[in-house]
Design an enzyme around this catalytic site. Structure first.
Site, PDB file in Angstrom:
ATOM      1  N   ASP A  10      57.971  29.306  37.913  1.00  0.00           N
ATOM      2  CA  ASP A  10      57.702  28.067  37.452  1.00  0.00           C
ATOM      3  C   ASP A  10      58.492  28.032  36.065  1.00  0.00           C
ATOM      4  O   ASP A  10      58.174  28.560  35.130  1.00  0.00           O
ATOM      5  CB  ASP A  10      56.229  27.999  36.968  1.00  0.00           C
ATOM      6  CG  ASP A  10      55.888  26.716  36.544  1.00  0.00           C
ATOM      7  OD1 ASP A  10      56.734  26.192  35.785  1.00  0.00           O
ATOM      8  OD2 ASP A  10      54.671  26.532  36.275  1.00  0.00           O
ATOM      9  N   TYR A 226      45.719  34.277  30.345  1.00  0.00           N
ATOM     10  CA  TYR A 226      46.102  33.333  31.217  1.00  0.00           C
ATOM     11  C   TYR A 226      47.346  32.526  31.023  1.00  0.00           C
ATOM     12  O   TYR A 226      47.536  31.856  29.983  1.00  0.00           O
ATOM     13  CB  TYR A 226      45.098  32.316  31.312  1.00  0.00           C
ATOM     14  CG  TYR A 226      45.334  31.442  32.634  1.00  0.00           C
ATOM     15  CD1 TYR A 226      45.328  31.931  33.811  1.00  0.00           C
ATOM     16  CD2 TYR A 226      45.657  30.088  32.288  1.00  0.00           C
ATOM     17  CE1 TYR A 226      45.636  31.242  35.043  1.00  0.00           C
ATOM     18  CE2 TYR A 226      45.819  29.211  33.373  1.00  0.00           C
ATOM     19  CZ  TYR A 226      45.962  29.854  34.678  1.00  0.00           C
ATOM     20  OH  TYR A 226      46.482  29.077  35.864  1.00  0.00           O
ATOM     21  N   LYS A 229      48.586  30.849  37.412  1.00  0.00           N
ATOM     22  CA  LYS A 229      48.465  31.442  38.537  1.00  0.00           C
ATOM     23  C   LYS A 229      49.944  31.787  39.097  1.00  0.00           C
ATOM     24  O   LYS A 229      50.929  31.353  38.640  1.00  0.00           O
ATOM     25  CB  LYS A 229      47.909  30.718  39.636  1.00  0.00           C
ATOM     26  CG  LYS A 229      46.303  30.451  39.618  1.00  0.00           C
ATOM     27  CD  LYS A 229      45.628  31.867  40.074  1.00  0.00           C
ATOM     28  CE  LYS A 229      44.313  31.976  39.450  1.00  0.00           C
ATOM     29  NZ  LYS A 229      43.953  33.397  39.710  1.00  0.00           N
TER      30      LYS A 229
HETATM   31  C1  F6R Z   1      48.831  25.496  36.401  1.00  0.00           C
HETATM   32  C2  F6R Z   1      47.503  25.077  36.537  1.00  0.00           C
HETATM   33  C3  F6R Z   1      47.156  23.947  35.938  1.00  0.00           C
HETATM   34  C4  F6R Z   1      46.863  24.166  34.241  1.00  0.00           C
HETATM   35  C5  F6R Z   1      46.305  23.146  33.908  1.00  0.00           C
HETATM   36  C6  F6R Z   1      45.973  23.059  32.267  1.00  0.00           C
HETATM   37  O1  F6R Z   1      49.149  26.302  37.314  1.00  0.00           O
HETATM   38  O2  F6R Z   1      46.916  25.561  37.355  1.00  0.00           O
HETATM   39  O3  F6R Z   1      45.734  23.622  36.503  1.00  0.00           O
HETATM   40  O4  F6R Z   1      46.146  25.149  34.238  1.00  0.00           O
HETATM   41  O5  F6R Z   1      46.834  21.715  34.020  1.00  0.00           O
HETATM   42  O6  F6R Z   1      47.481  23.362  31.592  1.00  0.00           O
HETATM   43  P1  F6R Z   1      47.512  23.563  30.186  1.00  0.00           P
HETATM   44  O7  F6R Z   1      46.735  24.377  29.738  1.00  0.00           O
HETATM   45  O8  F6R Z   1      48.997  23.788  30.028  1.00  0.00           O
HETATM   46  O9  F6R Z   1      47.294  22.076  29.452  1.00  0.00           O
HETATM   47 MG    MG Z   2      53.538  24.912  35.685  1.00  0.00          MG
HETATM   48 MG    MG Z   3      53.035  26.606  40.163  1.00  0.00          MG
END
Ligand code: F6R
Ligand code: MG
Ligand code: MG
Length: 373
Positions: A10, A226, A229
């Site tokens: 990613d 974190y 994923k």
């Molecule tokens: C990314 C994912 C998303 C992010 C979520 C919050 O793989 O699973 O669900 O965790 O959109 O993202 P941030 O913390 O970047 O705002």
């Molecule tokens: Mg991403």
């Molecule tokens: Mg992804």
């Protein structure tokens, strides 16, 4: 001997974490086109959600520095495009600045399989978004060990002896091999816990050759916090002594539940979709899986065919939406939210530290005195 490698990362999302921008795909395609006939026998670019996969054939073997550094440079180039456009989480999976020979522990994920090409070599490349490598445990078990899914285990003399599963313990960095059908129950004891135990490869006992490979990196463990994923990929060789294409796809007719989805912290159904629908939106999900089918011929990738672009998977998609509705209504409660020990490997420690002082011992039980005595 050719090797089929899927290296993925990613390197920036469009919009949010939902897709890869076409300009990033174009940059990767340009680089693959330049390398074809030189470093690579062949190559193509695919996406699932916000993950970009380089699917490549070459003759350098697994873990080859030349191939991994090519992917590393490509991921930096697509990160450059993402930065230029202000895309979300540009360079998200590139955890280290310096390349050290191969991509192990560097952030990107990869599945690689070296093989002697058969006269006809059908392979399936599965790409998933918003889940983790253990998400392949259930379908791999069903493809290679469950005769209710794969009648070939009963009917095909080349499959009857069964398959060998190599399992990684991602927490302790150990591995073990389980021989199926003899070790089937032992195998299930472990791979039923897919956050920790992940099938890394599957080998045919009759043919002594590898039939499947998965990516096993867990970003959260690599980075210590974190960072997303690990959105796994998987290669499955099919037909003549391996599962038929239809046997390898059959497990995905159930929208089984995986860890992933919003903030990597929820359980949600895995939805098998055609490539054009692999853009998680609702609650950053449901997690998606696409399957690209190829015939490999003289190292060339003939394809892809978009294998889940089939109305036969409509019910699994409808089922995924239904399960999603049901789980969503649990809000922040388990089992929609991952269990605490799973969150411990993600965001839980920081929260625990902040609230540590609020917790005090329960009051001691005082003996009760009866006032009339
Ligand atoms: C990314 C994912 C998303 C992010 C979520 C919050 O793989 O699973 O669900 O965790 O959109 O993202 P941030 O913390 O970047 O705002
Ligand atoms: Mg991403
Ligand atoms: Mg992804």
């Amino acid at each position: 001997m050719p090797t089929l490698s899927i290296l993925k990362a990613d390197t920036g999302g469009y919009v949010g974490h939902s897709a890869v921008h076409p300009a990033m795909v174009a940059e990767a395609v340009r680089r693959i086109d330049r390398a074809r006939g030189d470093l690579l026998l062949d190559g193509t670019v695919a996406t699932c959600g916000d993950d970009l996969s380089l699917i490549m054939t070459h003759e350098h073997g697994p873990d080859a520095a030349a191939v991994h550094s090519f992917a590393w440079d490509t991921f930096h180039a697509t990160t450059g495009v993402a930065r230029d456009f202000g895309l979300y989480g540009a360079g998200q999976d590139l955890l280290s600045d310096a390349f050290s020979g191969n991509l192990r522990g560097m952030g990107p994920g990869y599945a690689e399989l070296e093989f002697t090409e058969r006269p006809s070599e059908p392979v399936l490349c599965f790409l998933a978004d918003k889940t983790e490598p253990g998400a392949w445990n259930l379908p791999l078990f069903r493809m290679f060990a469950d005769p209710f899914t794969t009648p070939g285990l009963v009917m095909d003399a080349k499959m009857h002896a069964g398959f060998r599963f190599e399992v990684y313990d991602l927490y302790q960095e150990k591995r073990a091999v389980f021989d199926c059908p003899a070790d089937m129950y032992d195998l299930l004891m472990y791979i039923g816990a897919p956050a920790r135990y992940v099938v890394h490869s599957v080998t045919s006992k009759t043919r002594g050759v590898q039939a499947a490979a998965t990516s096993t990196q867990r970003l959260s463990l690599i980075a210590g916090k974190y960072v997303g994923k690990d959105d796994p990929v998987m290669i499955v060789r099919c037909q003549s002594g391996m599962p038929a294409i239809g046997e390898a796809l059959e497990p995905f007719a159930l929208a089984y539940t995986v860890a992933g989805c919003m903030r990597g912290s929820h359980h949600a159904p895995l939805m098998p979709v055609p490539v054009g629908s692999a853009h998680p939106s609702r609650f950053d999900g449901p997690p998606r899986v696409v399957c690209l089918g190829f015939q490999i011929s003289g190292g060339r990738l003939i394809g892809p065919r978009d294998m889940f672009d089939d109305p036969a998977f409509d019910r699994a998609r409808a089922q995924a939406n239904e399960i999603m509705d049901y789980l969503r209504r649990h809000g922040p409660f388990e089992p929609h939210r991952l269990s605490l020990d799973e969150l411990e490997y993600t965001t839980m420690p920081a929260l625990e530290e902040r609230l540590a002082d609020r917790w005090e011992p329960l009051p001691a039980a005082e003996p009760r005195v009866n006032p009339t005595e």
